[in-house]
Design a protein around this motif. Structure first.
Motif, PDB file in Angstrom:
ATOM      1  N   GLU A   3       0.814  -1.213   0.000  1.00  0.00           N
ATOM      2  CA  GLU A   3       0.000   0.000   0.000  1.00  0.00           C
ATOM      3  C   GLU A   3       0.849   1.265   0.000  1.00  0.00           C
ATOM      4  O   GLU A   3       0.384   2.316  -0.412  1.00  0.00           O
ATOM      5  N   ASN A   4       2.091   1.190   0.484  1.00  0.00           N
ATOM      6  CA  ASN A   4       2.927   2.381   0.553  1.00  0.00           C
ATOM      7  C   ASN A   4       3.852   2.487  -0.667  1.00  0.00           C
ATOM      8  O   ASN A   4       4.959   2.973  -0.576  1.00  0.00           O
ATOM      9  N   TYR A   5       3.385   2.043  -1.818  1.00  0.00           N
ATOM     10  CA  TYR A   5       4.151   2.107  -3.048  1.00  0.00           C
ATOM     11  C   TYR A   5       4.344   3.555  -3.464  1.00  0.00           C
ATOM     12  O   TYR A   5       3.404   4.337  -3.501  1.00  0.00           O
ATOM     13  N   GLY A  10       7.426  10.298  -9.801  1.00  0.00           N
ATOM     14  CA  GLY A  10       7.060  11.476  -9.030  1.00  0.00           C
ATOM     15  C   GLY A  10       8.242  12.082  -8.300  1.00  0.00           C
ATOM     16  O   GLY A  10       8.143  13.172  -7.741  1.00  0.00           O
ATOM     17  N   ASN A  11       9.402  11.411  -8.320  1.00  0.00           N
ATOM     18  CA  ASN A  11      10.589  11.902  -7.640  1.00  0.00           C
ATOM     19  C   ASN A  11      11.400  12.757  -8.612  1.00  0.00           C
ATOM     20  O   ASN A  11      11.854  12.292  -9.650  1.00  0.00           O
ATOM     21  N   THR A  12      11.605  14.020  -8.283  1.00  0.00           N
ATOM     22  CA  THR A  12      12.308  14.940  -9.174  1.00  0.00           C
ATOM     23  C   THR A  12      13.755  14.527  -9.386  1.00  0.00           C
ATOM     24  O   THR A  12      14.260  14.568 -10.505  1.00  0.00           O
ATOM     25  N   GLU A  13      14.452  14.090  -8.336  1.00  0.00           N
ATOM     26  CA  GLU A  13      15.851  13.686  -8.474  1.00  0.00           C
ATOM     27  C   GLU A  13      15.994  12.469  -9.385  1.00  0.00           C
ATOM     28  O   GLU A  13      16.899  12.410 -10.216  1.00  0.00           O
ATOM     29  N   ALA A  14      15.114  11.504  -9.241  1.00  0.00           N
ATOM     30  CA  ALA A  14      15.170  10.311 -10.084  1.00  0.00           C
ATOM     31  C   ALA A  14      14.903  10.673 -11.540  1.00  0.00           C
ATOM     32  O   ALA A  14      15.548  10.153 -12.450  1.00  0.00           O
ATOM     33  N   PHE A  15      13.986  11.601 -11.769  1.00  0.00           N
ATOM     34  CA  PHE A  15      13.673  12.015 -13.133  1.00  0.00           C
ATOM     35  C   PHE A  15      14.860  12.738 -13.751  1.00  0.00           C
ATOM     36  O   PHE A  15      15.241  12.485 -14.893  1.00  0.00           O
TER      37      PHE A  15
END
Length: 55
Positions: A3-5, A10-15
């Motif tokens: 449930e906590n996926y 949505g992560n700016t650093e990962a993008f």
């Protein structure tokens, strides 16, 4: 699925890390210098071995 996926998009650093493509050409440049340096060292060692064998 948990449930906590957390969606990685949505992560700016990962993008930014995914989009950043400038790091790859920089590695190629440093590797070229290393190859040239190794060729010079090999040529010097070959010349030294030849000089010792025939000189």
């Amino acid at each position: 699925m948990a449930e906590n996926y957390t969606d990685p998009s949505g992560n700016t650093e990962a993008f930014r890390a995914f989009v950043d493509t400038e790091a790859a050409p920089a590695e190629a440049t440093s590797r070229t210098g290393l190859i040239i340096g190794a060729a010079v060292v090999a040529a010097v060692l070959l010349a030294l071995a030849t000089w010792l064998a025939f000189g």
